[in-house]
Design an enzyme around this catalytic site. Sequence first.
Site, mmCIF file in Angstrom:
data_model
loop_
_atom_site.group_PDB
_atom_site.id
_atom_site.type_symbol
_atom_site.label_atom_id
_atom_site.label_comp_id
_atom_site.label_asym_id
_atom_site.label_seq_id
_atom_site.Cartn_x
_atom_site.Cartn_y
_atom_site.Cartn_z
ATOM 1 N N SER A 193 34.862 42.320 50.800
ATOM 2 C CA SER A 193 33.774 41.287 51.194
ATOM 3 C C SER A 193 34.805 39.534 51.353
ATOM 4 O O SER A 193 34.693 39.045 52.616
ATOM 5 C CB SER A 193 32.921 40.022 50.501
ATOM 6 O OG SER A 193 32.960 39.516 50.135
ATOM 7 N N ASN B 247 45.496 34.630 43.210
ATOM 8 C CA ASN B 247 44.185 35.045 42.657
ATOM 9 C C ASN B 247 42.766 34.986 43.297
ATOM 10 O O ASN B 247 42.994 33.153 42.770
ATOM 11 C CB ASN B 247 44.510 35.921 41.239
ATOM 12 C CG ASN B 247 43.102 36.623 40.549
ATOM 13 O OD1 ASN B 247 42.397 37.181 41.522
ATOM 14 N ND2 ASN B 247 42.515 36.712 39.332
ATOM 15 N N HIS C 244 39.419 34.002 41.293
ATOM 16 C CA HIS C 244 38.434 34.576 40.474
ATOM 17 C C HIS C 244 36.976 34.023 40.629
ATOM 18 O O HIS C 244 36.865 32.460 40.829
ATOM 19 C CB HIS C 244 39.187 33.368 39.265
ATOM 20 C CG HIS C 244 38.589 33.793 38.043
ATOM 21 N ND1 HIS C 244 37.672 34.947 37.947
ATOM 22 C CD2 HIS C 244 37.343 33.353 37.242
ATOM 23 C CE1 HIS C 244 37.544 34.834 36.250
ATOM 24 N NE2 HIS C 244 37.309 34.489 35.906
ATOM 25 N N LYS D 53 42.378 45.334 38.351
ATOM 26 C CA LYS D 53 44.240 45.391 37.477
ATOM 27 C C LYS D 53 44.719 44.616 37.062
ATOM 28 O O LYS D 53 45.165 44.274 37.961
ATOM 29 C CB LYS D 53 44.652 47.297 37.845
ATOM 30 C CG LYS D 53 43.835 48.589 37.710
ATOM 31 C CD LYS D 53 43.893 49.028 36.565
ATOM 32 C CE LYS D 53 42.887 50.360 36.070
ATOM 33 N NZ LYS D 53 42.663 51.327 37.286
ATOM 34 N N LEU D 54 45.944 44.852 35.808
ATOM 35 C CA LEU D 54 46.730 43.886 35.775
ATOM 36 C C LEU D 54 47.877 44.143 36.385
ATOM 37 O O LEU D 54 48.251 45.724 36.104
ATOM 38 C CB LEU D 54 46.320 43.985 33.788
ATOM 39 C CG LEU D 54 47.832 42.918 33.458
ATOM 40 C CD1 LEU D 54 46.939 41.545 34.018
ATOM 41 C CD2 LEU D 54 47.870 42.923 32.007
ATOM 42 N N ILE D 55 48.976 43.179 36.954
ATOM 43 C CA ILE D 55 49.767 43.894 37.831
ATOM 44 C C ILE D 55 50.904 43.899 37.144
ATOM 45 O O ILE D 55 51.178 42.946 35.926
ATOM 46 C CB ILE D 55 49.576 43.122 39.002
ATOM 47 C CG1 ILE D 55 49.027 42.948 39.876
ATOM 48 C CG2 ILE D 55 51.217 42.825 39.446
ATOM 49 C CD1 ILE D 55 48.844 42.680 41.207
HETATM 50 C C1 GAR Z 1 35.349 38.868 43.595
HETATM 51 O O1 GAR Z 1 33.515 37.812 43.275
HETATM 52 C C2 GAR Z 1 35.874 38.075 43.212
HETATM 53 O O2 GAR Z 1 35.621 36.677 42.962
HETATM 54 C C3 GAR Z 1 36.077 39.037 42.098
HETATM 55 O O3 GAR Z 1 35.448 40.265 42.305
HETATM 56 C C4 GAR Z 1 34.496 39.793 43.188
HETATM 57 C C5 GAR Z 1 35.226 40.736 44.606
HETATM 58 O O4 GAR Z 1 34.474 40.770 46.417
HETATM 59 N N1 GAR Z 1 37.553 39.481 41.103
HETATM 60 C C6 GAR Z 1 37.277 39.027 40.061
HETATM 61 O O5 GAR Z 1 36.461 39.226 38.973
HETATM 62 C C7 GAR Z 1 38.954 38.954 39.596
HETATM 63 N N2 GAR Z 1 38.748 38.668 37.817
HETATM 64 P P1 GAR Z 1 34.902 41.845 47.262
HETATM 65 O O6 GAR Z 1 35.739 43.147 46.694
HETATM 66 O O7 GAR Z 1 33.555 41.579 47.719
HETATM 67 O O8 GAR Z 1 36.069 40.554 47.432
#
Ligand code: GAR
Length: 201
Positions: free
Chosen positions: A12, A102, A104, A86-88
């Site tokens: 998304s 990134n 978060h 994943k960790l890069i």
């Molecule tokens: C998002 O909420 C993003 O912030 C989170 O994964 C979701 C991905 O949603 N990321 C993490 O938690 C990283 N630590 P999306 O695929 O719909 O963008």
Amino acid sequence: MNIAVFVSGRGSNLQAIINSQIEQSKFEVKAVVSDKISCPAFEIAVKNSIPTFSVGGKEGFIGYSELAEKFDKLKIELIVLAGFLKLIPDSFVNKYPFKIINIHPALLPSFGGHGMYGINVHKAVFESSAKVSGATVHFVDLTYDTGRIIAQRCVDISGVKSPEEIAEKVLNVEHEILPYVIKKFAENKVKIIDNRAVVLD
Ligand code: GAR
């Protein structure tokens, strides 16, 4: 400005980035990269004619050094992790100083680190009884969620009844803040000044 977006699932945020690209054409998504062979986010990429790459050590995946060669050819200037779990590898991060960001789904430096992704984050926030949460965009360094913070947006969660409700509220602001920060990079308005990440007006 040419960007690459790393994804692991739904996509998304990738969709929000593409919508913003169409609206203002300050940047262009030139590559979508995943640690999966297929995922819903890849379908969004294909629909928008964006090349996809699966990265990792396994068969059918390209390695990070090959990915860097592809990025050179595509003239990638910013790498955006949008739900990449994943960790890069250090060698790849070190190749792109202050060029990897990134998103978060919480207000760092709280509720970050290994295992803190997706609904796990919102569960931890819910269980803490915190009254605000939000989204953070930060530079990527060598450990999870510790790079300098570029931008944050808060949401009021004082009345929520579930982690899922927090997730929904936070996702709405993610979809605003991530395209906003990418646009600021395209305008060359994200700087490191006195060791702090700063977004200029
Ligand atoms: C998002 O909420 C993003 O912030 C989170 O994964 C979701 C991905 O949603 N990321 C993490 O938690 C990283 N630590 P999306 O695929 O719909 O963008």
